[in-house]
Design an enzyme around this catalytic site. Structure first.
Site, short mmCIF file in Angstrom:
data_model
loop_
_atom_site.label_atom_id
_atom_site.label_comp_id
_atom_site.label_asym_id
_atom_site.label_seq_id
_atom_site.Cartn_x
_atom_site.Cartn_y
_atom_site.Cartn_z
N LYS A 165 8.55 -2.62 16.15
CA LYS A 165 8.95 -1.41 15.42
C LYS A 165 9.98 -0.61 16.22
CE LYS A 165 6.98 -1.23 11.39
NZ LYS A 165 7.79 -1.13 10.17
N PHE A 176 0.82 -1.21 0.00
CA PHE A 176 0.00 0.00 0.00
C PHE A 176 0.86 1.27 0.00
CE2 PHE A 176 -2.13 2.78 3.39
CZ PHE A 176 -2.65 3.67 2.46
N SER A 185 6.30 3.60 13.38
CA SER A 185 4.89 3.83 13.66
C SER A 185 4.70 4.57 14.97
CB SER A 185 4.17 2.48 13.73
OG SER A 185 2.87 2.61 14.26
N TYR A 191 3.57 -5.60 17.89
CA TYR A 191 3.86 -4.82 16.68
C TYR A 191 4.59 -3.52 17.05
CZ TYR A 191 3.17 -1.45 12.94
OH TYR A 191 3.39 -0.48 12.00
N VAL A 199 -9.01 1.46 9.04
CA VAL A 199 -10.44 1.67 9.23
C VAL A 199 -11.06 2.45 8.07
CG1 VAL A 199 -10.07 3.76 10.62
CG2 VAL A 199 -12.16 2.42 10.92
N ASN A 257 -1.75 7.23 11.30
CA ASN A 257 -2.65 6.32 10.57
C ASN A 257 -2.74 6.71 9.10
OD1 ASN A 257 -3.39 5.80 13.47
ND2 ASN A 257 -4.79 4.37 12.44
N ILE A 303 -17.93 -0.29 14.61
CA ILE A 303 -16.94 0.50 15.34
C ILE A 303 -16.62 -0.25 16.63
CG2 ILE A 303 -16.56 2.63 16.65
CD1 ILE A 303 -18.19 4.12 14.56
N ARG A 348 -10.90 -3.29 20.91
CA ARG A 348 -9.90 -4.30 20.57
C ARG A 348 -8.68 -4.18 21.48
NH1 ARG A 348 -10.40 -4.07 13.96
NH2 ARG A 348 -11.61 -5.99 13.73
#
Length: 303
Positions: free
Chosen positions: A140, A11, A112, A136, A179, A165, A195, A259
């Site tokens: 990083k 991406f 990130s 994650y 998202v 993001n 959501i 989450r």
């Protein structure tokens, strides 16, 4: 100047490649296509199908490496922390060893804002304490520290970019996605998006074209750690409302449990990036509009 881009079929990576070509760089892409798509790549690019963990990588005649190849999914890192560490830590260390072996002059590393964890203050600047909430984010941060160490030990010039993001065209809603693309795909299909949490959690959404431009500029920044975002805080509810307004989607979202491993609020301080002459250009509404147009083509199978 010859630049190798790891993860260049992905991406963000494919947008970086496009910007490099526009600026007359010679580009080589290394990607194992685990999440990348060869269709994202310009035909002018030399493509090598390979893994950042391969021990026989050849960086001969490479002037700089933009290292985007990574495991980027927070949930995957929680479910498979050994895999996350293998790709993001050992993979980065392998890239550094290859750079050292071939005397490559420069590395730009895609890190990130996940390295910060829950913010102690907002907006988050580069000196903010680092306390990741997921494997994650930790992997990083380990990559960052190895890069700084190799800079100290071997004189490798580096720039570390902490992306907020990132959203935009080519963000696959069915893959390791964000998202924005998930909401857009669901609404275009007439499905009500979910959501996770109360929707008041916030993020700093930055358009991929702006990120790609900053990543190329970073080739000329020396031994810097720089936040790349907009400095604007947007709640998930606000994001939902913006997308639904553009698409004239009338349904209210479904709310579910939060989450694990995800921060509640985030917005970054971009003063350092501004001082280095980078700034975000595309605002959220325009970026979403562009992403929607791409998504329509994607769902028709034409891109």
């Amino acid at each position: 100047m010859r630049i190798l881009v790891t993860g260049g079929a992905g991406f963000i990576g494919s947008h970086v490649v496009d910007h490099l070509l526009k600026n007359n760089y010679t580009v080589i892409v290394l990607d194992n296509l685990s999440t990348g798509n060869i269709k994202n790549l310009n035909k002018k690019v030399k493509f090598i199908k390979g893994d950042i963990r391969d021990k026989n990588l050849d960086f001969r005649d490479i002037d700089g490496v933009i290292h985007l190849g990574a495991q980027v999914n927070v949930r995957t890192s929680l479910e498979k922390p050994l895999y996350d560490c293998d790709v993001n830590v050992m993979g980065t260390l392998n890239i550094l060893e290859t750079i050292r072996r071939y005397d490559v002059e420069k590395i730009v590393f895609a890190s990130s804002v996940a390295v910060y964890g829950d913010p102690k203050y907002l907006p988050v600047d580069e000196e903010h304490p680092k306390k990741p909430l997921s494997p994650y984010g930790l992997s990083k941060y380990c990559g960052e520290r190895y890069i700084e160490l190799y800079g100290d030990l071997y004189g490798i010039d580096y720039t570390i970019l902490r992306y907020s993001n990132v959203y935009g065209e080519r963000q696959d809603p069915r893959g390791e996605s964000g998202v924005v693309s998930i909401f857009i795909e669901s609404m275009l299909k007439g499905k009500v998006p979910t959501i996770y949490g109360d929707g008041y959690q916030t993020r700093d959404f930055v358009y991929v074209g702006d990120v790609a431009r900053g990543t190329i500029m970073a080739l000329n920044w020396k031994n810097k750690v720089v936040n790349i975002g907009t400095g604007k805080e947007t709640s998930i509810n606000q994001l939902y409302n913006t997308i639904s307004d553009i698409l004239d989607f009338k349904e209210k979202p479904i709310y579910s449990d939060p989450r694990e491993g995800e921060i509640y609020r985030m917005v970054v301080n971009i003063e350092r990036a501004l001082d280095l002459q980078w700034k975000p250009i595309v605002d959220l509404r325009e970026g979403i509009r562009r992403t929607i147009e791409w998504m329509k083509e994607y769902l028709r199978g034409t891109c």
